[in-house]
Each structure stands twice: as structure tokens, then as C-alpha cells.
Design an enzyme around this catalytic site. Sequence first.
Site, PDB file in Angstrom:
ATOM      1  N   SER A  18      41.748  39.328  46.649  1.00 23.05           N
ATOM      2  CA  SER A  18      42.955  38.676  47.073  1.00 23.05           C
ATOM      3  C   SER A  18      43.987  39.688  47.695  1.00 23.05           C
ATOM      4  CB  SER A  18      43.731  37.904  45.913  1.00 23.05           C
ATOM      5  OG  SER A  18      44.998  37.336  46.304  1.00 23.05           O
ATOM      6  N   TYR A  23      47.818  36.408  37.386  1.00 27.18           N
ATOM      7  CA  TYR A  23      46.751  36.293  38.284  1.00 27.18           C
ATOM      8  C   TYR A  23      46.874  37.804  39.301  1.00 27.18           C
ATOM      9  CZ  TYR A  23      44.354  35.038  42.713  1.00 27.18           C
ATOM     10  OH  TYR A  23      43.319  35.179  43.669  1.00 27.18           O
TER      11      TYR A  23
END
Length: 339
Positions: free
Chosen positions: A140, A153
Site C-alpha cells: 500500500s 494497518y
Amino acid sequence: MSAQRVAVVTGGSAGLGRAIVRELADRGWDVAILARGEDGLAGAVSDVQSRGRRALAVPTDVADSAAVDAAAARVEAELGPIDAWINNAMVGVFGEFLNTDPADFERAMQVNFFGFVNGTRAALARMTARDRGTVVQVGSALAHRGIPLQAAYCSAKNAITGFTESIVTELLHNKSKVTVSQVDMPAMNTVQFNWVRSQLPDHPQPVEPIFQPEICAAIVVDTAEKPRRRVWVGSSTVLTIIGNRFGSRILDVYLARTGYSGQQAPDVTEPMLADNLYEPTPGDQGARGAFDDKAKSTSVQMWAIRNRPAAYTAAAAFATTAGVLAVTALASLGRRATK
């Protein structure tokens, strides 16, 4: 790679993982899906079989290393040697760090980071013995730039980057032909934002710009078929990574001001699903989430990384044209100056 290609997708029952499963089957891969939810697993199997490929659903919590290894053994026994292993499984915890239950934070890390560790171990244990195969880590932009309300996350994605770099160097040292790639994603319109465990007053949303999962899935499968060490998907990902390298303090201030409101959608009134942090959410949720009206299906940057030869040719032609125009302009100025 064998003529009959076998791929494993963790978290392949929903969201980006489900889109990856469909893309693989469309390109002629047999696919094993590792996830917890039986309804989503059944739907993913149906997707693969409807495309004329073999499918295998293996109910698995990727946080359990023994279960992941057993799943890999079953895949090879029933489908054959694994050619590509795609680590994608994730869960979400939205809220300020100090207000997040420590057990919830640790659970998110177990799935989002150790799930990748466990998958990579299971894959490499088999691939290195054959000296072929590829592992793709779905990363990501947030692996390179933390944002508020998603500390777990962001921590996991950052850890995956360091872990992957270590593994790559070890494979290079051992002169292995096995490859490990990391594909860093932008914000996507997936079901993730319908079933995260959230403390937010409004419906969670990805930070815009938002992309549909199918185009991102295509790039993941591109990478499985033609491995590249790193792939940054979307101009927003590129700008985030480079911007953080040269202006991290500016981004700190900017995200402190915008990161809370930018991750909430007060206009989305549909109720959240039961969160899937510890138990799978019932039902087959498919790939897309609640933001179809905001999500893009492509971008110039995405087209370029999927069509590198054409993009290089276009860039060279542009540079050549720009150079000719510049020389012509300078020559014209020179002639005027001598008159």
C-alpha cells in the site's frame, strides 16, 4: 512456469482478493483461495469454475502459521505445484491509537503482517526446492506514509516492506530464481470499508482518489506473470511515496488537518456489516464496496505501468518532439538576433 498454472490468493473471498481471483481465472490460472468466510469462498470458487478453471477453497486463518502451511500442502496435493502465491488478506481497525483495544491492534497485526509472513514461508518452502515461482505482496501507499486512524494497518504494511526486502536479499544471496514482488496500492472501492472495526462517527471511506479493485487486480496479476521487484499503482501512490521522502513534516501537518474528515463519508447511510476482525462476516460480499460513484476504473499512470513499451515509446517521441521544437525555437531566436 508450467503450462497448467496454479496460484494461491489469501483473502481471496472478497475485495481486491476476489478481483484478483477472477482476473487469474480469466487468464487461464487454476486458483486456490485461502480465507475464513465459507460464503465468500463458495462464491470465489464459483467465479473460477464459471471461467473454466479449477478452483480450491481452503478455509484458513492466515494468522495461524500451521494452518497456512497445511493449506499450501493441500493445494499442491490437489491442484499441483504452486507457481504464484499472492499475499493479500487483511482486516481493519479504524480509530485513534490510544482508543484502540490492545487485543484488536494485535489481531490486526497478526493478520495483516504475520499473515504475509506465514504465506511467504509456506510458499518459499516449496518454491525454493524447485527453484521457481513467485510471491506477490499486496502492499500500500501506506507502507511508506502513515496516516491517522489506521495505525495498525500502516504499521503492518510498513513491516511488510522491510520483511520483503530482507527475503529478497536472502534469495539473491542464494542465487535463487524465485522472485518476490511488492505491489503498493492506492485507495480502492472494496468491502473493507463496510466491515472494518470502526470507532468513527461516520461511515469509513478510503482517502480519495479511489480506484475500482479490478484495475488494481489486473496489475497484481501482471506482476505475477512478469515479476517486477516493486510496482507503485496509481499516481496518488507515487506522489505519496515520493512526497513523504522529501516533505514528511509537511505531510504530517496536512494529514493532521485532513486525515480525519477524509476517511469518513457522512453521506453514506447504509449500515455497516458486522466486522470481520475475529470472525468472518456472513454472506458473499464480492469485490466492490459502497463507493462506485467516486471510484475510477483507470488512470494514465496505471495505463503506463501496464503498457510499458508503448509508454516508453510515447515518452521518447514526446522528448524527441520537445527537443526538436526547442532547437527550432532557439534557432529562430538566433536568426532574429543577427538581423
